[in-house]
Design an enzyme around this catalytic site. Structure first.
Site, PDB file in Angstrom:
ATOM      1  N   ASP A 153      -0.145   5.095   0.774  1.00  0.00           N
ATOM      2  CA  ASP A 153      -0.337   6.111   1.807  1.00  0.00           C
ATOM      3  C   ASP A 153      -0.251   5.503   3.195  1.00  0.00           C
ATOM      4  O   ASP A 153      -0.942   4.539   3.494  1.00  0.00           O
ATOM      5  CB  ASP A 153      -1.712   6.783   1.632  1.00  0.00           C
ATOM      6  CG  ASP A 153      -1.542   8.256   1.369  1.00  0.00           C
ATOM      7  OD1 ASP A 153      -0.903   8.925   2.206  1.00  0.00           O
ATOM      8  OD2 ASP A 153      -2.028   8.715   0.330  1.00  0.00           O
ATOM      9  N   ASP A 163       0.857  -1.171   0.000  1.00  0.00           N
ATOM     10  CA  ASP A 163       0.000   0.000   0.000  1.00  0.00           C
ATOM     11  C   ASP A 163       0.906   1.237   0.000  1.00  0.00           C
ATOM     12  O   ASP A 163       2.080   1.146   0.369  1.00  0.00           O
ATOM     13  CB  ASP A 163      -0.880  -0.038   1.252  1.00  0.00           C
ATOM     14  CG  ASP A 163      -1.758   1.190   1.366  1.00  0.00           C
ATOM     15  OD1 ASP A 163      -2.451   1.506   0.381  1.00  0.00           O
ATOM     16  OD2 ASP A 163      -1.745   1.838   2.434  1.00  0.00           O
TER      17      ASP A 163
END
Ligand SMILES: [Mg+2]
Length: 342
Positions: free
Chosen positions: A28, A26
């Site tokens: 952020d 991922d």
């Protein structure tokens, strides 16, 4: 739900970058926060890659193209190519292409990332409900998307056109705080029309399928900061996951996680990719990791011993998850976590 559920984090003798062939990262809260790289991310990713691990970046944000995301990563010191980035725009484009003929016109409510992904699957993006679309695709449009775009979606969806959403994250972090995300915009259209979209993004299977198809990963490790997208997506896909504490999830939320939100491993940051993971053992209802033992006594989480704070957290996960079974541990963890400084 499967019969079995995790009651404590797993250990790994091998470093995770050797135990798994591909990290599905991922972005952020894991690699960057706003415009800045997260502490230890650049060095850890570079070392993981030097050690032979393939790195792929998996984002629910459909606004930017994979090329633009790769350029941003490269600027931050994490060299990446467009092919290393998988977005929910790509996942929703495949979902639409599976149901509609090539050349179908799709009303786009969103950004360039979504248009590019639709073209890649032979679909034709159009901008107005009057352009004879046969479906609607909705993705994050950025902070400047006009309200009129949601009206456009509303006209087409109310006519009964199939409606697709890249993802339904209600919020999106920004430099100034928490802003409404694509899920909030989808809610606007849902409330106005009463219709339900088909959704592609994490934690749903279309996103995981897109990721596996594009990376060819055989032993993937999902690496994320959110329990209800990254970790649940890994759970739904039946693959292992590493939660890092550099983003939105804190230790108390981890202890309260229901089975589908429980990661395989937990570590402070991406340095966790480069090391093995300590064994977490259970004897009756006492769970041990490093120098710590954790248990639940008289409806209270108890932590004894000493050692590294992450080992203490792993032992507490074992105690809380065992106590909670298939549910969520509602015990107050503030006191034991304060002892660990977490
Ligand atoms: Mg995140």
């Amino acid at each position: 739900m499967s019969q079995q559920y995790r009651t404590r984090p797993l250990g790994s003798r091998a470093a995770l970058n050797e135990a798994y062939d591909t990290a599905l990262l991922d972005l952020d809260g894991v690699v960057y926060a706003g415009g800045h790289a997260i502490v230890h991310a650049v060095g850890s990713l570079s070392a993981a890659r030097d050690g032979g691990m393939r790195l792929a970046y998996v984002t629910n944000n459909a606004l930017r193209t994979p090329a633009a995301v790769a350029e941003h990563l490269t600027e931050l010191g994490v060299p990446a190519e467009a092919a290393d980035v998988i977005t929910s725009a790509q996942a929703v484009a495949r979902l639409i292409a599976d149901q509609l003929p090539s050349g179908a016109r799709v009303l786009v409510i969103g950004g360039e990332g979504l248009r590019t992904a639709l073209r890649e699957r032979g679909l034709v993006p159009v901008e107005s409900a009057d352009d004879e679309p046969v479906a609607v695709a909705q993705g994050y449009g950025g902070p400047d998307m006009p309200w009129g775009r949601l009206a456009e979606a509303g006209y087409a969806v109310a006519r009964g056109l199939p409606w697709f959403a890249s993802n339904t994250d209600l919020t999106i972090p920004s430099a100034r705080g928490i802003a409404p995300g694509n899920g909030a915009a989808v809610e606007v259209v849902r409330i106005a029309t009463g219709a339900e979209p088909q959704v592609a993004g994490k934690p749903l299977p279309p996103m995981h399928r897109e990721t596996v198809l594009r990376t060819g990963a055989e032993r993937p490790l999902v690496v994320g900061d959110r329990l209800d997208t990254d970790i649940e997506g890994a759970f739904n896909g039946g693959v292992d996951s590493l939660l890092v504490l550099t983003g939105v999830t804190d230790a108390a939320q981890l202890l309260a996680a229901e089975p589908r939100y429980r990661p395989t491993y937990v570590d402070r940051d991406l340095r966790g990719l480069l090391t093995g993971q300590p064994e977490v053992t259970a004897e009756g209802d006492v769970v041990r990791c490093g120098g710590w033992s954790a248990s639940v006594r008289r409806e209270e989480l108890v932590l004894e011993g000493q050692g590294g704070e992450l080992d203490g957290l792993r032992a507490l996960c074992g105690a809380a998850w065992t106590y909670a079974g298939e549910g969520s541990c509602g015990l107050d963890a503030a006191k034991v976590l304060a002892r660990l400084g977490l």
